[in-house]
Design a protein around this motif. Structure first.
Motif, short mmCIF file in Angstrom:
data_model
loop_
_atom_site.label_atom_id
_atom_site.label_comp_id
_atom_site.label_asym_id
_atom_site.label_seq_id
_atom_site.Cartn_x
_atom_site.Cartn_y
_atom_site.Cartn_z
N ARG A 1 0.84 -1.21 0.00
CA ARG A 1 0.00 0.00 0.00
C ARG A 1 0.87 1.26 0.00
N LEU A 2 1.94 1.22 0.77
CA LEU A 2 2.84 2.38 0.86
C LEU A 2 3.48 2.68 -0.49
N VAL A 3 3.97 1.65 -1.17
CA VAL A 3 4.60 1.84 -2.48
C VAL A 3 3.58 2.34 -3.49
N SER A 4 2.39 1.79 -3.44
CA SER A 4 1.33 2.22 -4.36
C SER A 4 1.02 3.70 -4.18
N GLU A 5 0.90 4.14 -2.93
CA GLU A 5 0.62 5.55 -2.66
C GLU A 5 1.80 6.44 -3.03
N ALA A 6 3.01 5.94 -2.81
CA ALA A 6 4.20 6.72 -3.15
C ALA A 6 4.25 6.98 -4.66
N ILE A 7 3.94 5.97 -5.45
CA ILE A 7 3.98 6.13 -6.90
C ILE A 7 2.92 7.14 -7.36
N LYS A 8 1.80 7.17 -6.65
CA LYS A 8 0.74 8.12 -7.01
C LYS A 8 1.14 9.57 -6.73
N PHE A 9 1.87 9.79 -5.64
CA PHE A 9 2.04 11.17 -5.16
C PHE A 9 3.47 11.70 -5.20
N SER B 1 9.59 11.01 -12.17
CA SER B 1 9.79 11.16 -13.62
C SER B 1 11.26 11.26 -14.01
N ALA B 2 12.14 11.59 -13.07
CA ALA B 2 13.56 11.73 -13.39
C ALA B 2 14.30 10.40 -13.44
N VAL B 3 13.64 9.33 -13.01
CA VAL B 3 14.29 8.02 -12.99
C VAL B 3 13.36 6.97 -13.60
N GLU B 4 13.92 5.83 -13.92
CA GLU B 4 13.08 4.69 -14.28
C GLU B 4 12.56 4.08 -12.98
N LEU B 5 11.26 3.91 -12.88
CA LEU B 5 10.65 3.40 -11.66
C LEU B 5 10.33 1.91 -11.81
N VAL B 6 11.01 1.10 -11.02
CA VAL B 6 10.85 -0.35 -11.05
C VAL B 6 10.39 -0.82 -9.67
N VAL B 7 9.51 -1.78 -9.63
CA VAL B 7 9.09 -2.36 -8.35
C VAL B 7 9.40 -3.85 -8.37
N ARG B 8 10.17 -4.30 -7.38
CA ARG B 8 10.40 -5.74 -7.25
C ARG B 8 9.26 -6.33 -6.45
N VAL B 9 8.49 -7.16 -7.11
CA VAL B 9 7.36 -7.81 -6.45
C VAL B 9 7.81 -9.11 -5.82
N ASN B 10 6.92 -9.71 -5.03
CA ASN B 10 7.20 -11.02 -4.47
C ASN B 10 6.97 -12.09 -5.52
N PRO B 11 7.56 -13.28 -5.34
CA PRO B 11 7.39 -14.34 -6.33
C PRO B 11 5.92 -14.65 -6.60
N ILE C 1 0.22 -2.86 -7.84
CA ILE C 1 1.27 -1.97 -8.33
C ILE C 1 1.09 -1.65 -9.81
N ALA C 2 0.68 -2.63 -10.60
CA ALA C 2 0.52 -2.38 -12.04
C ALA C 2 -0.50 -1.28 -12.30
N ARG C 3 -1.48 -1.14 -11.42
CA ARG C 3 -2.56 -0.16 -11.63
C ARG C 3 -2.11 1.29 -11.36
N VAL C 4 -0.92 1.47 -10.78
CA VAL C 4 -0.39 2.83 -10.61
C VAL C 4 0.72 3.10 -11.61
N LYS C 5 0.88 2.20 -12.56
CA LYS C 5 1.68 2.41 -13.77
C LYS C 5 3.17 2.68 -13.52
N PRO C 6 3.87 1.74 -12.90
CA PRO C 6 5.33 1.87 -12.83
C PRO C 6 5.92 1.63 -14.22
N ASP C 7 7.19 1.95 -14.39
CA ASP C 7 7.84 1.66 -15.66
C ASP C 7 8.07 0.17 -15.86
N ALA C 8 8.37 -0.53 -14.77
CA ALA C 8 8.67 -1.97 -14.90
C ALA C 8 8.44 -2.68 -13.58
N LEU C 9 8.24 -3.98 -13.67
CA LEU C 9 8.21 -4.86 -12.52
C LEU C 9 9.43 -5.77 -12.59
N MET C 10 10.06 -5.98 -11.45
CA MET C 10 11.19 -6.91 -11.36
C MET C 10 10.67 -8.21 -10.75
#
Length: 290
Positions: free
Chosen positions: A48-56, A60-70, A83-92
């Protein structure tokens, strides 16, 4: 030139202060980590924290990647859906397999359609950190068109092999070569494993040079203090830039004279030399060095 991934900085997904500072630390990519950096009791709150962080927070100055759990844990599918619904650049994707990437690709396509995102916006970066992943790295890359790079995870890989992880890294020499070769063959980035001694800058420099020398295009890091050292290795030197510019100038002069073959400083210049010069000049321009 593709997006720069010289440095990919891991940041714990359960630390609000670090999530806020991540975009201004100088890395090309930041990896907000929901897996190893987060205890089982904090998985849901970190998501939840990461999702809210991406929203607010402005990433934009970096590539935003989130490492998810297996994907085969109870947390992985929740991570992807949220996480996909807040549109990161990539998932690890940790401990990636072909089947997992195919499944995640379909999940992302469904979410992108529901959220009205452009198709294939969210990229994938699988982590090779098991013997299976190492043996099948090329097939894993080819399992999804979303794959833009592969991260070598040496800590888990050596654990899977039952061998000791050392600072010198001789035990991962084969793994590095196999990953870098598969990435080069697939035209995706090869991201080296972190150097875990955050106080040994000379060791970090040597380890980064070693990775670069066998084809890695970048290196992950676990501390912002490692970024400048890694960048210095992956940036072309002034001498390399000057030589590359001279090669391209000589190429243009030879082409104007109708010459197919030419020499520079007494050495024959062929297609591989020209291609390296083009790559060096493009990178130097991207970095603002020329």
């Amino acid at each position: 030139m593709k997006r720069l991934r010289r440095t990919m900085l891991f940041m714990p997904g359960n630390n609000p202060g670090m999530l806020q500072s991540a975009p201004i630390l100088g890395a090309d990519s930041v990896i907000l980590d929901l897996e190893d950096a987060v205890s089982l009791t904090e998985k849901d709150s970190a998501r939840r924290l990461v999702s809210e962080a991406i929203k607010f927070i402005d990433y934009s100055a970096v590539e935003l990647v989130v490492r998810v759990n297996p994907l085969d844990t109870e947390y992985g599918p929740k991570d992807i859906d949220t996480i996909a619904r807040v549109k990161p650049d990539a998932l690890m994707i940790p401990k990636a397999t072909e089947e997992q990437l195919e499944t995640i690709d379909k999940m992302l396509s469904k979410i992108e359609s529901e959220e009205k995102f452009e198709d294939n916006h969210i990229k994938l970066i699988p982590i090779v950190e098991t013997a299976y992943g190492l043996e099948n790295v090329y097939s894993i890359i080819k399992a999804s068109k979303r794959v833009v790079g592969v991260l070598l995870g040496a800590e888990d890989l050596t654990s899977d092999f039952g061998i000791k992880r050392t600072k010198e890294g001789e035990e991962i020499f084969y793994a590095r070569n196999r990953v870098s070769t598969a990435c080069r063959a697939s035209r995706v980035d090869a991201i080296d494993t972190p150097f875990t001694d955050t106080n040994d800058y000379e060791g970090l420099r040597k380890d980064t040079f070693k990775a670069k020398s066998i084809g890695f295009t970048g290196k992950s890091s676990i501390n912002p203090r490692q970024i400048d050292t890694i960048h210095s290795v992956f940036e072309p030197t002034e001498a390399e830039i000057k030589h590359a510019v001279r090669v391209l100038e000589a190429r243009d002069e030879a082409k104007a004279k109708g010459l197919g073959v030419f020499s520079l400083d007494g050495k024959m210049v062929d297609a591989p030399v020209i291609n390296r010069a083009v790559t060096t000049v493009e990178l130097a321009k991207l970095l603002g060095l020329i």
